[in-house]
Design a protein around this motif. Sequence first.
Motif, PDB file in Angstrom:
ATOM      1  N   GLY A   1      -2.901  -5.681  -2.046  1.00 47.81           N
ATOM      2  CA  GLY A   1      -2.723  -7.120  -1.891  1.00 47.81           C
ATOM      3  C   GLY A   1      -3.956  -7.833  -1.375  1.00 47.81           C
ATOM      4  N   LEU A   2      -5.133  -7.342  -1.726  1.00 45.29           N
ATOM      5  CA  LEU A   2      -6.364  -8.022  -1.320  1.00 45.29           C
ATOM      6  C   LEU A   2      -6.589  -9.263  -2.171  1.00 45.29           C
ATOM      7  CD1 LEU A   2      -8.750  -4.987  -0.759  1.00 45.29           C
ATOM      8  CD2 LEU A   2      -7.933  -6.582   0.977  1.00 45.29           C
TER       9      LEU A   2
ATOM     10  N   PHE B   1      -2.152  -9.571  -4.924  1.00 42.13           N
ATOM     11  CA  PHE B   1      -2.179 -10.572  -3.869  1.00 42.13           C
ATOM     12  C   PHE B   1      -1.339 -11.785  -4.262  1.00 42.13           C
ATOM     13  CE2 PHE B   1      -4.038 -14.519  -2.260  1.00 42.13           C
ATOM     14  CZ  PHE B   1      -3.998 -14.308  -0.890  1.00 42.13           C
ATOM     15  N   LEU B   2      -1.466 -12.221  -5.516  1.00 49.00           N
ATOM     16  CA  LEU B   2      -0.741 -13.407  -5.974  1.00 49.00           C
ATOM     17  C   LEU B   2       0.766 -13.161  -6.014  1.00 49.00           C
ATOM     18  CD1 LEU B   2      -3.078 -14.504  -8.900  1.00 49.00           C
ATOM     19  CD2 LEU B   2      -2.910 -15.546  -6.636  1.00 49.00           C
TER      20      LEU B   2
ATOM     21  N   GLY C   1       0.998  -4.409   4.972  1.00 48.71           N
ATOM     22  CA  GLY C   1      -0.020  -3.780   5.812  1.00 48.71           C
ATOM     23  C   GLY C   1       0.013  -2.262   5.694  1.00 48.71           C
ATOM     24  N   LEU C   2       1.214  -1.683   5.678  1.00 51.74           N
ATOM     25  CA  LEU C   2       1.334  -0.239   5.492  1.00 51.74           C
ATOM     26  C   LEU C   2       0.759   0.188   4.149  1.00 51.74           C
ATOM     27  CD1 LEU C   2       4.962   0.438   6.830  1.00 51.74           C
ATOM     28  CD2 LEU C   2       2.793   0.845   8.009  1.00 51.74           C
ATOM     29  N   THR C   3       1.007  -0.630   3.113  1.00 50.51           N
ATOM     30  CA  THR C   3       0.469  -0.322   1.783  1.00 50.51           C
ATOM     31  C   THR C   3      -1.051  -0.286   1.810  1.00 50.51           C
ATOM     32  OG1 THR C   3       2.377  -1.405   0.754  1.00 50.51           O
ATOM     33  CG2 THR C   3       0.443  -1.024  -0.630  1.00 50.51           C
TER      34      THR C   3
ATOM     35  N   ALA D   1      -1.020 -12.896   5.431  1.00 47.02           N
ATOM     36  CA  ALA D   1      -0.927 -11.674   4.624  1.00 47.02           C
ATOM     37  C   ALA D   1      -2.284 -10.988   4.521  1.00 47.02           C
ATOM     38  CB  ALA D   1      -0.380 -12.004   3.243  1.00 47.02           C
ATOM     39  N   THR D   2      -3.331 -11.771   4.307  1.00 47.77           N
ATOM     40  CA  THR D   2      -4.676 -11.194   4.198  1.00 47.77           C
ATOM     41  C   THR D   2      -5.121 -10.598   5.522  1.00 47.77           C
ATOM     42  OG1 THR D   2      -5.252 -12.823   2.500  1.00 47.77           O
ATOM     43  CG2 THR D   2      -7.063 -11.692   3.605  1.00 47.77           C
TER      44      THR D   2
END
Length: 652
Positions: free
Chosen positions: A390-391, A397-398, A430-432, A511-512
Motif C-alpha cells: 500500500g505504498l 494504495f488507491l 501496517g502488518l502487510t 495509512a502511509t
Amino acid sequence: MPNSAYFLPACLLLGLPFLSFLVLWLGGKSLNKMAGWVSAGVTTLGLIIALQYADTEAINIVRFDWLSTGDTNITLSFRFDILTCVMLVVVHFVAALVQLYSTAYMHGDANLHRYFAFIQLFLFSMIGIVLAESLLVMYIFWELVGLSSYLLIGFWYFKPRAVWAAQKAFVLNRIGDAAFLTGILMLFYYTGSTDFEVLTLRIADINPGILTAIGLCLFGGCVGKSAQFPLSGWLPDAMEGPTPVSALIHAATMVAAGIFLLARISFLLTFDARLVVTIIGTITMLTGAFKALNAWDIKRVLAYSTMSQLGLMVIAVGFGSWQTALFHLVTHAFFKAGLFLSAGSVIHAVTPSNSDENFDPQDMRTMGGLREKLPVTFICFAVCGAALAGLPLFSGFLSKDAIITEGFLWASEFGMIGYIFPIIVIFSAGLTAYYMTRQIWLVFFGEKRFEAFPSIHPHESPAVMWLPMALLSALSLFFWFSINPFNAEGWFLHFIGGEESGHLFWVPIVATATTLIAIFLAYRQFQKDDPFSIKASTRESEVANVKIGWLQDYSQEHYFIRPFAFITRYLQIFEKRIVDGFIDIVARWSVIGAHLIAWIDRIFVDGGVNLTVFSIRAAGQAVRNVQNGKIQSYYVATAAGVFLLILWLMMF
C-alpha cells in the motif's frame, strides 16, 4: 432459443475453453509441445471477444429454456453488464499471462497436456460464474470450479502432500457450498426464482429475519471459495500445486469468485448480515496477516497475504461498498499474480541441479542476496510487493485507501464502536508492509545463504517468464486507475459505479505513515546479528511458535482447520465435566432411588399383600376350627353370636 444479440459471445466465451479442455485432454501426450501455446491462444481469443462485446451502458441477458416442472419454468440465463465486463477482462488477461509463463516454468513435465486442459476447465468454470444471471447457474459452475481446483492443486498426484492439499481444499469448500445451496433453495422457496433481475423485485416481500438468514447462507459460499474464517485453512496448503496454478487461484479466479458473489448479491444483504460479513472479514484479515509474519515458505507468505487481502475485500462489502471491494480485487489480481510469478521465478532460479541435494527451494532462510543474480525478478517482486504493502504511487494504495475511507464513512453512521473496523484495517495494512519488507529482504538482500549448497546456481528466468511478470508489475502502478496518485476516486472507481461518498484527506496520510512505520520496524530487524531469527529457527520451532489457539495449521492427517480443533477441544472438556458429570449424578441418584423404591415395594407393597393373605388365611383357619362337626362347638358359637348380638343392640 435465446432472443439476444449476446447469444454468440456467450457461446464463444464458454465454448472455447471447454472445447480446448476436451481437445487437450483427449489428445494426450502427443500435444505436450503445443498445449501451452494453444491454451494461451484460446484464452487470448476469449479476451478479445470479451473486449469486443463489452457494453458498460446496458444489461444484456441471454436465456435458455431448461426444464419445466408444474407452473415453474427454469432457465439457464447469462448476463453481460459492467461487473461482467470487468471480471471477464481480468480473468482472461491474468490467465493468459499465467499460461504463457507456464510454457517455460512447466517445461519438461510429462503431462503438460493434462495441466493446460485442467486450466481450460478451470477457466470455463470461472467464466460461467462471471456470466451467470441466476444463482442456480452460478452454483452449477461454482461446483465445477471446486472440481477443477481440486485437479490443479493435486496435479502432481504422485506427491502425497499435493493429494492431501487437494482433498483438504475440496472438503472445506463443500462445507461452504452446502450453506450456499441452502441459501439458494430458501430464495427459490420464498420468491420462486433465483434470477437476479427477479430477486431485485421480490425480496421486499421476504421477512427481514429470513432475508438475513438467506444472505448469511449465501455468504457461506464466499467463506469457502474465498477462504474466510473458519474455512480458510485450505488456501495456504494449495501451494502444493504448481506455482502458476497458485497465481491463477490466488489472483483472478477461484478466490475471486467469493468476492464476485458478494458483489452480485449485495442488494440481498441486510444490515445485520453485512455486520456479520464485516466481522468475519476482519477476523480473516488479521489471521492471514499474523500468520504471514512467521512463515518461511516464500509461497506460503503470499498465500497468507491473499487470505488477509480477501478479508479486506469482504470488509468492504460489509461496509456497503462492493465497488471498492471490486476495485481492490482488480488491483490485487495484478500485483498478487505478479508476486506469485516472481516467486516462481525465484524458485526456478534456486532449484538445485543435483536432485540429491537437501535443499528446499521455497525456504526463504536458504536464500538472500538474490537481487544481483535476478535483477528483473527483483524489480518485479519489489514493485508488486510495494503495491501489496500500500505504498503511494502504486495501485494497492488507491484501492486500500478507498476501502478505509468507506470504513470511516460507514462508522460515522454506525456509531463509535464502528470505528474499530477501519482502524483495524489500517493496522493490518501496517502488518502487510512489515511482512512484505521481511520477505523481500530475506529473498533478495543480506547474506547469500544459498552459497552453502554447491549445486545452487541462481540465474534469471527466460523472457517468456519475466515478460508476464514485468507486465503485471507495470499494471501495479497508480496511473492505470487514477490520475491523482493520492485520490482513489479516479476513473476506474467511477467506471464500476462507485459513488461520490466523500474523500477524507487525512486517510492516505495516516495509512502511509502506518506503512512507513512498519517498514522502519522491519528495517530495524535487518541490523540484528540474526535478522528475523533465521539461524535460530527450524521447521519444528516454526510449528511450535504458531500453535496459538485457532491460528495453528493442521497436519497432513487432517482435512479441517484449527478453529474446529480449538472448538472441539473445549467441547470435549464441556462434555467430560458438565454433560458426563450431570449424567453421573443422575445415574447415582437413580440407583439410590431404585434401592429406596425396592425397599418400599418390599416392606409396604409386598408386606400389605402378605398381611392380607395371612389375615384371610387365619380367619379361614379359625372358621375351619369351629366347623368341626362337634355339637358343643356349634353351641359355643351360637352362644357367642347371641351374646355379641345383644351387646350390639345395647350399644346402639
